[in-house]
Design an enzyme around this catalytic site. Structure first.
Site, PDB file in Angstrom:
ATOM      1  N   ASP A  52       0.971  -0.997  -0.057  1.00 17.87           N
ATOM      2  CA  ASP A  52      -0.041   0.134  -0.081  1.00 17.87           C
ATOM      3  C   ASP A  52       0.993   1.153   0.114  1.00 17.87           C
ATOM      4  O   ASP A  52       1.568   1.461   1.290  1.00 17.87           O
ATOM      5  CB  ASP A  52      -0.916   0.011   1.311  1.00 17.87           C
ATOM      6  N   SER A 109       1.342  12.201 -15.813  1.00 16.44           N
ATOM      7  CA  SER A 109       0.185  12.273 -16.764  1.00 16.44           C
ATOM      8  C   SER A 109       0.166  13.528 -17.357  1.00 16.44           C
ATOM      9  O   SER A 109       0.721  14.421 -16.959  1.00 16.44           O
ATOM     10  CB  SER A 109      -1.074  12.133 -15.724  1.00 16.44           C
ATOM     11  N   TYR A 145      -6.594  14.961  -9.080  1.00 12.99           N
ATOM     12  CA  TYR A 145      -5.848  14.181  -9.858  1.00 12.99           C
ATOM     13  C   TYR A 145      -4.606  14.991 -10.673  1.00 12.99           C
ATOM     14  O   TYR A 145      -3.618  14.672 -10.635  1.00 12.99           O
ATOM     15  CB  TYR A 145      -6.596  13.250 -10.704  1.00 12.99           C
ATOM     16  N   LYS A 159      -0.619  14.722  -9.967  1.00  9.13           N
ATOM     17  CA  LYS A 159       0.369  14.322 -10.981  1.00  9.13           C
ATOM     18  C   LYS A 159       1.343  15.312 -11.256  1.00  9.13           C
ATOM     19  O   LYS A 159       2.395  15.242 -11.910  1.00  9.13           O
ATOM     20  CB  LYS A 159      -0.389  13.967 -12.309  1.00  9.13           C
TER      21      LYS A 159
END
Length: 267
Positions: free
Chosen positions: A60, A144, A157, A161
């Site tokens: 994890d 990304s 997100y 990133k």
């Protein structure tokens, strides 16, 4: 070519998608691959599919104690780590209640996305440096396209990133300044067909329409594949990129080149 022969590589989030493709490509290139994921069963399945010398371990990436234990285990079992791919990540759409736009964002959802995507990468880099600093190595962080441009409906997100993109450069410079032979680079995929995309696209005519709309915005006119990202990761993990650090590699069909849509076909 066995460009990773006699090397040990660890890939996070490798139970499926881009992570699994990277693990497979690294194994083909001769590496001993440590396949990690919070999905222990999925990691085991990928490792068994590859066969020896692939191994699996539950990890994890949000939890520092698990990173510490994994690093100690790698040191005992393999004596070194030559490559780390920090691939594990979430969008937050499926894993948190949201919403994720800047005006209405749910703070706990924001934090969870950052725990996985940003904290997980920072911890991976931290423990990889400890394992690699004596003999060198390569860290590859999967960022990304969303880490370079704004994404109004996925603010957490995109911000996470972007953090991966910037932290990659900090790690690269830190290692160079410390005299460690450790390179750190990031990959920025976009419109790559994975299970995540597959679930969002649906089925039938609606799926076809959504895919056509997305592909119209890609200069190369199609979705990319996890295998194409894996090739980029192999380059950055291998000695072929021995003079490359702190850089970013776009695997996006030309999206970030600046074109808004695929060029019209010649008559």
């Amino acid at each position: 070519m066995k460009s990773l022969e006699n090397k040990t590589a660890l890939v996070t989030g490798a139970a499926r998608g881009i992570g699994a493709a990277i693990a497979r490509r690294f194994a083909e290139a001769g590496a001993t691959v440590i396949i990690t994921d919070i999905d222990a069963g999925g990691a085991k399945s990928v490792a068994e599919g590859l066969g020896p010398p692939a191994v699996h371990r539950r990890l994890d990436v949000r939890e520092e104690d698990q990173w510490r234990a994994t690093a100690e285990w790698v040191g005992r079992e393999f004596g070194r780590l030559d490559a780390l791919v920090n691939n594990a990540g979430i969008t937050g759409f499926l894993e948190t209640p949201g919403p994720h736009d800047p005006e209405h964002l749910d703070l706990e959802s924001w934090r969870e996305v950052h725990r996985v995507n940003s904290d997980g990468v920072a911890l991976g880099c931290k423990y990889a440096i400890g394992l690699m600093k004596a003999e060198g190595g390569a860290i590859v962080n999967i960022s990304s396209r969303s880490g370079i441009v704004g994404i109004p409906g996925a603010a957490a997100y995109a911000a996470s990133k972007a953090a991966v993109r910037n932290h990659t450069k900090s790690v690269a410079l830190y290692c160079a300044q410390a005299g460690y032979a450790i390179r750190c680079n990031s990959i920025h995929p976009a419109a790559v067909m994975t299970e995540m995309w597959d679930a969002m696209l649906g089925a039938g005519a609606q799926r076809d329409a959504i895919m056509a709309s997305i592909e119209a915005g890609v200069p190369m006119g199609r979705f990319g594949t996890p295998g194409e990202v894996a090739e980029a990761a192999l380059y950055l993990a291998s000695d072929a990129s021995s003079y490359v650090t702190g850089t970013e590699l776009h695997v996006d069909g030309g999206i970030l080149a600046g074109a808004e849509a695929a060029p019209a076909k010649a008559e």
